[in-house]
Scaffold this motif. Structure first.
Motif, PDB file in Angstrom:
ATOM      1  N   PRO A 177       0.848  -1.276  -0.059  1.00 23.80           N
ATOM      2  CA  PRO A 177      -0.029  -0.010   0.091  1.00 23.80           C
ATOM      3  C   PRO A 177       0.918   1.303  -0.274  1.00 23.80           C
ATOM      4  N   ARG A 178       0.367   2.388  -0.683  1.00 24.24           N
ATOM      5  CA  ARG A 178       0.864   3.469  -0.487  1.00 24.24           C
ATOM      6  C   ARG A 178       1.572   3.919   0.917  1.00 24.24           C
ATOM      7  N   ASP A 179       0.592   3.895   1.816  1.00 22.37           N
ATOM      8  CA  ASP A 179       0.861   4.314   3.214  1.00 22.37           C
ATOM      9  C   ASP A 179       1.608   3.490   4.024  1.00 22.37           C
ATOM     10  N   ALA A 180       2.223   2.551   3.319  1.00 20.11           N
ATOM     11  CA  ALA A 180       3.195   1.680   3.963  1.00 20.11           C
ATOM     12  C   ALA A 180       4.470   1.852   3.221  1.00 20.11           C
ATOM     13  N   ALA A 181       4.866   2.861   2.512  1.00 25.62           N
ATOM     14  CA  ALA A 181       5.976   3.057   1.727  1.00 25.62           C
ATOM     15  C   ALA A 181       7.422   3.285   2.768  1.00 25.62           C
ATOM     16  N   ALA A 182       7.203   3.815   3.986  1.00 24.03           N
ATOM     17  CA  ALA A 182       8.356   3.889   4.853  1.00 24.03           C
ATOM     18  C   ALA A 182       9.045   2.790   4.924  1.00 24.03           C
ATOM     19  N   PRO A 183      10.414   2.587   5.102  1.00 19.62           N
ATOM     20  CA  PRO A 183      11.145   1.419   5.239  1.00 19.62           C
ATOM     21  C   PRO A 183      10.904   0.896   6.767  1.00 19.62           C
ATOM     22  N   ALA A 184      11.078  -0.515   6.666  1.00 12.95           N
ATOM     23  CA  ALA A 184      10.853  -1.040   8.040  1.00 12.95           C
ATOM     24  C   ALA A 184      12.422  -1.172   8.686  1.00 12.95           C
TER      25      ALA A 184
END
Length: 439
Positions: A43-50
């Motif tokens: 999803p776009r809102d899960a773009a931040a790296p883990a």
């Protein structure tokens, strides 16, 4: 800064009963589930790296399991005296937090303690929540509310009910209501009724230890104060009375009248059969010296449980999964998932349905379904990574070698085995006893 964990490439069983999601990624942000997706469909809102990515290709991820019947204060006792009297509240509380870690390490990230000696379950819950000790989330009851001659009123009349006992004796409706108020003051989540009468052990057609007004009065008092109510109810008339009184779920219902299945179905009163304790006595009792007569009694109960609850499931009665861990025949950390296995093996449930019962089904009964029980966005990141597919072999859940990781709130649980138990002096004197608490 938010802490982000991703478990990638796994088969995801989310606890809702939906079909498994292949090649899935589960994203947990600051302890809560943020998203899940298949393949590369991030999803776009899960773009931040883990911050951490756990590669779980070929593994299965399920919600943290929930045991709806675990007595953390009982200390694996062999007799009523060992559970209710010996050791004192200080020892029982310290022992409870130590044993709670075993439950967590086995993949059960939550449990309900439906009846505690002293106020140990509440104390254990609060110690874990405050971060003092590792352990599951606990839905805690106090002592069973019992009427004269009820199930928990098993000490001699001249002795009365010790203050340390699992039950508290209330002889009038006003005493029962007062006990509810006192337990709520002492921060319980749940009120437990000791519903069966000792007369029913001799005559199954006898009635419960409480009148309909008394049982309904307890339920009304607890619900008015925002607390759930459950009941120990093996016998038919107790089960029916409890359903009419409005309890939130019934425990056992071993000898429920098939004619009352519709009553529970129509009111959607869940049943927690608790077969593990009974099955362990039947299957292993002779190996540890249990009285053969008691084994025969439990065999009859198990046969009845299986017969009536196969029909209950067919009719649409909700099922809960609880092991009654805490006795010598159901030690902590070893038998919790056995109830899920028995739901499949004896009750004929599909593995997916049994897993749902032990996750979102239990959470829903507690009123926790917006916090735990499924792998949906917004819920706590409680999950288990398995080496195997429990939908093909439900026994995977009980094999410690195949539990690869346990997460509670997105934090990996230290599964280093706890130190071997050192027996206290009073327990050494009881070690030769082979009696099992008659329940």
């Amino acid at each position: 800064m938010a802490k982000i964990l991703e478990i990638a490439g796994a088969t995801l069983i989310d606890g809702t009963g939906r079909a498994p999601m292949e090649d899935a990624t589960l994203r947990i942000v600051d302890g809560r589930i943020a998203a899940s997706w298949q393949h590369a469909d991030r999803p776009r809102d899960a773009a931040a790296p883990a911050d951490e990515v756990v590669q779980a290709q070929g593994r299965t991820v399920i919600p943290g399991l929930i045991d709806s019947h675990c007595h953390i204060s009982y200390g694996e006792g062999k007799s009523a005296e060992e559970v209710d009297i010996y050791g004192g509240p200080e020892w029982a509380a310290v022992r409870a937090v130590w044993n709670a870690n075993k439950v967590l390490q086995s993949g059960f990230t939550s449990f309900c303690d439906p009846g505690s000696t002293w106020n140990v379950a509440v104390t254990c819950r609060d110690a874990i929540e405050s971060g003092m000790f590792p352990g599951p989330r606990i839905f805690a009851a106090g002592r069973h509310i019992a009427a004269d001659g009820g199930f928990a009123d098993y000490f001699p009349g001249w002795l009365g009910m010790p203050v340390s006992a699992e039950g508290v004796l209330c002889s009038t409706l006003e005493q029962m209501r007062k006990e509810v108020r006192m337990q709520v003051k002492n921060r319980v989540d749940l009120v437990k009724i000791s519903g069966d009468s000792q007369a029913q052990d001799r005559d199954c057609n006898a009635g419960p230890c409480m009148s309909d007004d008394e049982m309904a009065g307890i339920v009304q008092a607890a619900h008015a104060l925002g607390r759930k109510v459950t009941i120990h109810s093996r016998y038919a008339k107790t089960v029916a009375a409890a359903a009419r009184a409005g309890v939130d779920w019934v425990i056992h219902a071993s000898y429920m009248d098939p004619a009352d299945i519709g009553l529970l179905r129509d009111r959607q009163v869940p049943v927690c059969p608790t077969m593990t304790y009974t099955a362990n006595i039947v299957q292993h009792g002779r190996d540890v010296g249990v009285d053969p007569n008691y084994i025969e009694t439990k065999q009859r109960e198990l046969d009845s449980l299986v017969t009536v609850h196969r029909r209950s499931i067919e009719a649409g009665v909700p099922m809960m999964a609880g092991s009654e861990a805490g006795f010598s025949v159901t030690p902590y950390g070893q038998w919790h998932s056995r109830e899920i296995e028995l739901m499949v093996e004896l009750l004929g449930m599909k593995p997916m349905d049994a897993i749902v019962a032990a996750t979102s089904g239990n959470a829903r009964a507690f009123g926790w379904d917006r916090q735990v029980g499924s792998l949906l966005p917004g819920l706590w990141g409680d999950c288990v990574i398995l080496d195997g597919d429990p939908l093909k072999d439900i026994r995977v859940l009980g094999d410690a070698r195949r539990i690869l990781a346990v997460y509670k709130g997105g934090v990996a649980v230290d599964r280093t085995p706890v130190a071997p138990r050192r027996r206290m002096g009073h327990e050494r004197s009881l070690a030769v006893s082979t009696s099992v608490l008659t329940r």
